[in-house]
Design an enzyme around this catalytic site. Structure first.
Site, PDB file in Angstrom:
ATOM      1  N   HIS A  82       5.211   4.236 -10.013  1.00 17.90           N
ATOM      2  CA  HIS A  82       6.231   3.182 -10.004  1.00 17.90           C
ATOM      3  C   HIS A  82       5.788   1.976 -10.836  1.00 17.90           C
ATOM      4  CE1 HIS A  82       8.365   4.661  -6.102  1.00 17.90           C
ATOM      5  NE2 HIS A  82       8.971   5.102  -7.189  1.00 17.90           N
ATOM      6  N   ASP A 123       5.742  -1.144 -10.392  1.00 17.48           N
ATOM      7  CA  ASP A 123       4.917  -2.197  -9.797  1.00 17.48           C
ATOM      8  C   ASP A 123       3.471  -1.737  -9.584  1.00 17.48           C
ATOM      9  OD1 ASP A 123       6.125  -0.460  -7.975  1.00 17.48           O
ATOM     10  OD2 ASP A 123       5.986  -1.868  -6.312  1.00 17.48           O
ATOM     11  N   HIS A 124       3.195  -0.488 -10.006  1.00 22.36           N
ATOM     12  CA  HIS A 124       1.826   0.016  -9.912  1.00 22.36           C
ATOM     13  C   HIS A 124       1.248   0.461 -11.262  1.00 22.36           C
ATOM     14  CE1 HIS A 124       1.570   0.013  -5.466  1.00 22.36           C
ATOM     15  NE2 HIS A 124       2.872  -0.050  -5.619  1.00 22.36           N
ATOM     16  N   HIS A 152       6.017   9.766  -0.722  1.00 20.58           N
ATOM     17  CA  HIS A 152       6.649   8.532  -1.171  1.00 20.58           C
ATOM     18  C   HIS A 152       7.897   8.951  -1.954  1.00 20.58           C
ATOM     19  CE1 HIS A 152       6.980   4.382  -2.163  1.00 20.58           C
ATOM     20  NE2 HIS A 152       6.538   4.466  -3.397  1.00 20.58           N
ATOM     21  N   ASP A 185       1.487   3.155  -1.821  1.00 21.25           N
ATOM     22  CA  ASP A 185       2.811   3.119  -1.194  1.00 21.25           C
ATOM     23  C   ASP A 185       3.016   4.461  -0.501  1.00 21.25           C
ATOM     24  OD1 ASP A 185       3.211   0.688  -2.382  1.00 21.25           O
ATOM     25  OD2 ASP A 185       4.875   1.315  -3.655  1.00 21.25           O
ATOM     26  N   ASP A 218      -0.009  -0.252   3.131  1.00 19.25           N
ATOM     27  CA  ASP A 218       1.333  -0.669   2.696  1.00 19.25           C
ATOM     28  C   ASP A 218       2.072  -1.392   3.824  1.00 19.25           C
ATOM     29  OD1 ASP A 218       3.913  -0.785   1.696  1.00 19.25           O
ATOM     30  OD2 ASP A 218       4.162   1.402   1.490  1.00 19.25           O
ATOM     31  N   ASN A 251      12.906   8.591  -8.736  1.00 18.84           N
ATOM     32  CA  ASN A 251      13.056   9.259  -7.439  1.00 18.84           C
ATOM     33  C   ASN A 251      13.395  10.731  -7.655  1.00 18.84           C
ATOM     34  OD1 ASN A 251      13.524  10.038  -4.803  1.00 18.84           O
ATOM     35  ND2 ASN A 251      14.406   8.055  -4.233  1.00 18.84           N
ATOM     36  N   SER A 270      14.343   4.640   2.707  1.00 20.18           N
ATOM     37  CA  SER A 270      13.211   3.925   2.129  1.00 20.18           C
ATOM     38  C   SER A 270      12.020   4.854   1.931  1.00 20.18           C
ATOM     39  CB  SER A 270      12.815   2.769   3.047  1.00 20.18           C
ATOM     40  OG  SER A 270      11.627   2.165   2.583  1.00 20.18           O
ATOM     41  N   HIS A 273       8.969   3.633   2.166  1.00 18.57           N
ATOM     42  CA  HIS A 273       7.840   2.919   2.777  1.00 18.57           C
ATOM     43  C   HIS A 273       7.848   3.078   4.300  1.00 18.57           C
ATOM     44  CE1 HIS A 273       6.800   0.820  -0.958  1.00 18.57           C
ATOM     45  NE2 HIS A 273       8.094   0.837  -1.199  1.00 18.57           N
TER      46      HIS A 273
END
Lengths: 554, 554
Positions: free
Chosen positions: B74, B76-77, B140, B162, B194, B233, B365, B367
């Site tokens: 992702h 953000d990683h 995830h 995550d 997380d 996804n 979600s 998470h």
């Protein structure tokens, strides 16, 4: 032009948008107006403070407008009055608290003495020539909220206003379902009903259940309790007050609108705080922390409101104390989620506790869910239906609900702001469109900011600006000063010296080329400077600052 | 300085903020880095495209940095890798799909051939001098997601990445709870877990249940089905594909990231579409509408993404058709709610049907909720705990959860980005702070936009700007051209001619006064021009445009 036997319903704002609610109902040469609200600017409307409806249509028929009838005292229903009454001074009708809030606004705008306000009670009927306007009590997140039935010679138009059905409201004043039922029995031509929560299944819970939760929370609190809620949510405030008194706490208010509206509500008897239980914010240090409740503004995380000021230690009078408990007794209005989160994060960082909707039931909506809407449709069983209040998605789901209840699609009208719905006893049709629009209020200016200005602000916000100035002696076709370049919001100038110097060189070359060719028409020079600069900067930075070429001539 | 027997954990981004995840783990002269993500700019960061971490700390010890280890693919990683690898070219380790997505990015930045990428499988252990890095499969919303166990001489640090716990993931690859459990048994020094959904009670539902809902919806659809979801996804996309094939539909992709990532996933066998079932978007007109599924980007309502383009009729290849069914199979990321609503409203206006999370269970979600977190804490039962990923409010609730499970508060460390946690076998403590920060990417510029530029953009966005230019002959102390005033984003100039003329007059007077007094220092003249103008404009308009006084000297 206008059918003798028809009534025209014209939403001048509020359809397919949130806020700015205002609807004209026109019969022959009589116009009555329901509500007069503001909308809050969306994020593209840079620098705009408020949005008010464009009432050109009413101003063109100013003699016909008989009055403005207010369903309740929320901003999106009354907030535009100070601006609109300056253009169109007609009588305003509303219940006590509604008018109390309006008066405050008109005073701030210094026009109260010029305005004609008529206080009504739920159940009252106002007769205007051929039209009768009946106020009918409903329940909502503010006292004195009403449905309005407009009795015209063509038939009754029933407008719910904003409402929910609360069988146990805190003040015991339940919605007048009896009167609504008998109106339904007599026959209603058209229902206009609140669509805000048409997507939500089931039934809202009662305001009273929030009171129970708050009482429980307060009884466990070890230090001060600070509750942020909407200033106009008097039932909520009453419950916070009651829970505080029960737990031996004094109550104080913080935040301008909270102080104003609670004052009005107390004067009118809509908010009851026994003497000795309310204190001034300056007095809180006179009591132990566990005997203090502070009710504040800022439940939407607004950076300038009391709650955010407390959180970020910029409040003049209230500092965070170790055992404080903060309660955000409100839902985020769409778009405000991040602001609220910022305040919550900051409070947690300061080591205090925060309770909000995601964790406990400390808020309930003031707008009817699907089961409540079904009840109203069933009681009113109108001939025609127009969903109001809400975004288009909410109107659409309200239409689906009406169809499921058996209403014929051809009797349902989803209007856009400005469309005219013409109703007679034999038919209903959309018969045209009138001029409407959004007028932006920015500082003292009303309407002096429009789409061109906003477009410029958007570009300025994205990439900043760059001014190029050069002084030219016209006689000799020569540059005698400059080009100088000044930027704001574009790049760090110190670290981009090379870029700016290159840019100057490019402008100088372009100007030399033009002047050598005896091009001295300013607009051509400017256009060429701008074009060469845009090309250069985009290539170097992939940014498009606004470029202002200025030529001084001596 | 550094305790011989200690390991230091330094979050260089991602703590108390969403995104920009990057953590350094340092033992003696070895540093390994976990993840390297971007954050998305918040609304105050006008014009900024991306935010990347400031890695000064790593650059100062560039010889010690042994590699970057990625938990999953992702943004953000991994999103900051193209920028960070240009400054710090170290080996990168990740699972196949993660590296597949990274490769795409590095290619776009033309640096793929300079970079060293190592593909690993869940279960693999990478040995770096004294540190072993073990990849452990988790579940995830993207395949190939891993927890990372860092085996140091001081002890094991277990980083969840995550994750959620899905007992029935679509690809059957369940989280390796067995390995996690045995790590716990052997003893874990610290858990980093997380916190994104630490506020949510209960357990996430399985991705598979979304598949069932989608299959049901697709089997009832009468025309095309257009599903917007996150491009990464893959499990969701696989389920949409499977449901489509079951219902005799061909599948096509629209949107750049959707086309890119699905292509990578198919090449790597992570996404399986049997031949003959996937078509090009240009071919959709060759099939009846009820045989078409389009999977698009734009689930966040992004105005330039495929879904919004379809809704607002600006998509080059896809036009709305009457019986289309649109499914938004995603949750709004905080702050995006209004954009999504705008697209939903527009689709309803066009008369087609739209299904989204508020109406049906079309998203879940990725998470872990509270019950899942409890399981991990219980299996790992670490000595120390550091909550990661999430805003401060989420970290705080994760801490509460750990305490409820019996962990001692003194063993829990809620860090801010940049703080250093030093762990030895005998103790843990926050031992200092290193330089960290946010670097803004705007167009081609990395770091050339900072707080001063953003502050200017903010003011420009609010009230626009106003340039005053005047040419002065220095010898004679006289104005020989101007003052001229040019504004952008301030007022409609035509309707404010009087205001602008008054403003010119004020500048002229101020200049005359200065020049008469032989004040010719430019900075004084400018400051005086600016001050008089600010005062005048604020009084007249209650606005504060940025004022740029420019003096040309001849």
């Amino acid at each position: 032009m206008i059918n003798e036997n028809s009534v025209r319903v014209i939403p001048l704002g509020g359809l397919g948008e949130i806020g700015k609610n205002i609807t004209a109902i026109e019969y022959k040469d009589e116009i009555i107006v329901i509500d007069c609200g503001i909308a809050f600017p969306d994020e593209e409307m840079y620098g705009v403070d408020l949005v008010i409806p464009d009432i050109t249509y009413l101003l063109d028929k100013v003699e016909n407008v008989k009055g403005i009838f207010l369903t309740h005292g929320h901003e999106d229903h009354i907030g535009a009055l100070p601006y609109i009454l300056k253009q169109l001074n007609v009588p305003v009708y509303g219940t006590r608290l509604t008018l109390g809030i309006v008066k405050n606004k008109l005073e701030e705008h210094n026009i109260l003495s010029d305005c004609e306000l008529h206080s009504v009670e739920p159940g009252d009927i106002v007769q205007i020539e051929n039209i009768k306007i009946e106020f009918i009590r409903n329940t909502h997140s503010i006292p004195g909220s009403c449905c309005i039935a407009i009795h015209t010679p063509v038939g009754v138009i029933f407008h719910t206003g904003d409402f929910k059905i609360d069988y146990t409201p805190t003040d015991g004043a339940v919605m007048d379902l009896e009167r609504i039922s008998s109106l339904g029995k007599e026959g209603v031509l058209m229902l206009m009903a609140d669509s805000t929560n048409a997507e939500r299944r089931g039934h809202t819970i009662s305001e009273k259940s929030i009171g129970k939760t708050l009482t429980k929370i307060l009884s466990n609190a070890k230090g001060r309790v600070i509750v942020a809620t909407f200033a106009s949510n008097i039932p909520r405030i009453q419950q916070i007050v009651d829970a505080s008194i029960k737990n031996g706490r004094k109550v104080t208010f913080s935040g301008r609108s909270m102080e104003n509206i609670s004052q009005v509500a107390m004067e009118l008897g809509e908010l009851n705080i026994p003497e000795g239980h309310i204190i001034n914010v300056d007095e809180i240090s006179n009591y132990p922390n566990e005997q203090i409740t502070i009710i504040t503004t800022g439940s939407q995380g607004e950076p300038m409101a009391a709650l955010a000021r407390i959180a970020f230690s910029t409040h003049r009078k209230i500092r965070i104390e170790p055992k404080d408990l903060y309660i955000i007794s409100a839902s985020p209005i769409p778009g405000n989620g991040k602001m609220i989160s910022r305040v919550i994060n900051q409070l947690f960082r300061k080591g205090v506790d925060v309770i909000y909707e995601d964790l406990e039931e400390v808020h309930v909506s003031g707008h009817a869910y699907q089961e409540e809407l079904k009840l109203i449709h069933t009681l009113v069983h109108p001939k025609y239906f127009m969903p109001v209040h809400g975004e288009y998605r909410h109107l659409k789901h309200h239409v689906d609900l009406a169809k499921k209840l058996g209403m014929n699609e051809s009797n349902i009208f989803t209007l856009e702001t400005g469309q005219v719905l013409e109703l007679s006893d034999s038919e209903a049709k959309i018969s045209g469109k009138v001029h409407t629009g959004a007028v932006f209020v920015d500082g003292l200016g009303v309407g002096d900011v429009g789409n061109v200005v906003l477009r410029d602000r958007k570009y300025l916000a994205q990439d900043g600006m760059l001014t190029i100035v050069v002084t030219i002696e016209k006689e000799s076709y020569s540059i005698i000063a400059g080009p100088d370049i000044i930027t704001r919001g574009f790049v760090y100038v110190k670290e981009s010296e090379e870029l700016i110097n290159e840019a100057k060189e490019i402008v100088r070359k372009e100007l030399d080329r033009c002047l050598e060719n005896k091009i001295v028409e300013w607009y051509v020079l400017k256009a060429n400077m701008k074009k060469s600069m845009e090309r250069f900067l985009y290539e170097k930075t992939k940014r498009r600052p606004i470029i202002l070429p200025i030529i001084m001539e001596v």
